[in-house]
Design an enzyme around this catalytic site. Structure first.
Site, PDB file in Angstrom:
ATOM      1  N   SER A  33       0.832  -1.218   0.000  1.00 57.81           N
ATOM      2  CA  SER A  33       0.000   0.000   0.000  1.00 57.81           C
ATOM      3  C   SER A  33       0.860   1.259   0.000  1.00 57.81           C
ATOM      4  CB  SER A  33      -0.908   0.012   1.233  1.00 57.81           C
ATOM      5  OG  SER A  33      -1.692  -1.155   1.284  1.00 57.81           O
TER       6      SER A  33
HETATM    7  N1  SAM Z   1      -0.543  -4.821   3.940  1.00 60.44           N
HETATM    8  C1  SAM Z   1       0.235  -5.128   2.791  1.00 60.44           C
HETATM    9  C2  SAM Z   1       1.629  -4.542   2.842  1.00 60.44           C
HETATM   10  O1  SAM Z   1       1.969  -3.889   3.841  1.00 60.44           O
HETATM   11  O2  SAM Z   1       2.389  -4.787   1.903  1.00 60.44           O
HETATM   12  C3  SAM Z   1      -0.461  -4.786   1.499  1.00 60.44           C
HETATM   13  C4  SAM Z   1      -1.679  -5.600   1.292  1.00 60.44           C
HETATM   14  S1  SAM Z   1      -2.169  -5.789  -0.374  1.00 60.44           S
HETATM   15  C5  SAM Z   1      -2.850  -4.207  -0.725  1.00 60.44           C
HETATM   16  C6  SAM Z   1      -3.598  -6.832  -0.120  1.00 60.44           C
HETATM   17  C7  SAM Z   1      -3.246  -8.259   0.222  1.00 60.44           C
HETATM   18  O3  SAM Z   1      -4.432  -8.936   0.644  1.00 60.44           O
HETATM   19  C8  SAM Z   1      -2.685  -9.073  -0.946  1.00 60.44           C
HETATM   20  O4  SAM Z   1      -1.427  -9.580  -0.625  1.00 60.44           O
HETATM   21  C9  SAM Z   1      -3.721 -10.186  -1.121  1.00 60.44           C
HETATM   22  O5  SAM Z   1      -3.161 -11.420  -1.545  1.00 60.44           O
HETATM   23  C10 SAM Z   1      -4.300 -10.284   0.267  1.00 60.44           C
HETATM   24  N2  SAM Z   1      -5.609 -10.947   0.381  1.00 60.44           N
HETATM   25  C11 SAM Z   1      -6.691 -10.866  -0.430  1.00 60.44           C
HETATM   26  N3  SAM Z   1      -7.690 -11.635   0.034  1.00 60.44           N
HETATM   27  C12 SAM Z   1      -7.228 -12.222   1.178  1.00 60.44           C
HETATM   28  C13 SAM Z   1      -7.801 -13.128   2.124  1.00 60.44           C
HETATM   29  N4  SAM Z   1      -9.046 -13.612   2.011  1.00 60.44           N
HETATM   30  N5  SAM Z   1      -7.036 -13.507   3.174  1.00 60.44           N
HETATM   31  C14 SAM Z   1      -5.758 -13.052   3.332  1.00 60.44           C
HETATM   32  N6  SAM Z   1      -5.177 -12.195   2.454  1.00 60.44           N
HETATM   33  C15 SAM Z   1      -5.906 -11.785   1.397  1.00 60.44           C
END
Ligand code: SAM
Length: 213
Positions: free
Chosen positions: A59
């Protein structure tokens, strides 16, 4: 890269994204360059999301700051993050809940769970952050209740298991809306009441899972 980090944090303060000392200190401490892909290190302190592979992103720093401010994090808090990605956001939160706090972070894509785990280990957050592989839309019942929950991806609605796993007096942030654009919703639990308010628009990748898309 310390000079670039200082400049970015100064700009987040100037632009009003950071107002609290604990958010500022945490963002000055965590080395974002250690959480991005090697080839993108030079862009680590540009205020933008960056690709981390598998179609996902770390993000933008201003979004991490906004969420850290809205969560009112305190030392000792037990926190759940859905969407570990690179592990950066979890590290910032771990700084803010120390000493005594802990961050559990769930990631559904295995290579990213490993990426986050390695980044957190290398930067010294191994003991304050636990990375778990799985569907975070179901929460993490075995470690509930949580003082704070934040979802770093967007959901069609507030996932019911997350609401159930919020401690009394706890707070949760979750981007809710369509796949292209969402509202950052804060849910506060007061006994059996759940107060909801919107903190404005945001854009996140989708939460894929049983209680997501
Ligand atoms: N917080 C992260 C960072 O500091 O880099 C960025 C997060 S990224 C915007 C969103 C993440 O949510 C992705 O890695 C995606 O694979 C994950 N995601 C999507 N659906 C999910 C789920 N049901 N459970 C866990 N992770 C999930």
């Amino acid at each position: 890269m310390e000079r670039e980090r200082e400049a970015l944090v100064n700009s987040l303060v100037r632009r009003g994204y950071i107002v609290s000392a604990n958010v500022e200190e945490a963002m000055r401490r965590v080395p974002r360059e250690e959480f991005v892909l090697e080839r993108l290190r030079r862009d680590a302190y540009v205020d933008t999301p960056l690709p981390i592979g598998v179609g996902q992103t770390i993000s933008a720093p201003h979004m991490v700051a906004i969420m850290a401010e809205k969560l009112d994090l305190e030392p000792g808090h037990k926190v759940l993050e859905i969407g570990s990605g690179s592990g950066y956001h979890a590290a910032v939160v771990a700084e803010m809940v120390a000493p005594g706090g802990h961050v559990y972070t769930i990631e559904r894509i295995e290579p990213l769970a490993s990426f986050a785990e390695e980044n957190l280990k290398r930067t010294g957050y191994k003991d304050s952050v636990t990375v778990i592989m799985g569907d975070g839309s179901k929460g993490l019942k075995e470690h509930a209740p949580f003082d704070r929950i934040f979802v770093a991806c967007s959901a069609p609605d507030v996932p019911a298991p997350l609401t159930e796993q919020l401690a009394d007096g706890g707070k949760m942030l979750v981007p809710v809306g369509g796949r292209m654009y969402q509202d950052l919703i804060c849910v506060e639990r007061r006994g059996s009441r759940y107060l909801k308010k919107s903190h404005g628009g945001c854009v996140f990748v989708p939460l894929i899972g049983e209680f997501g898309y």
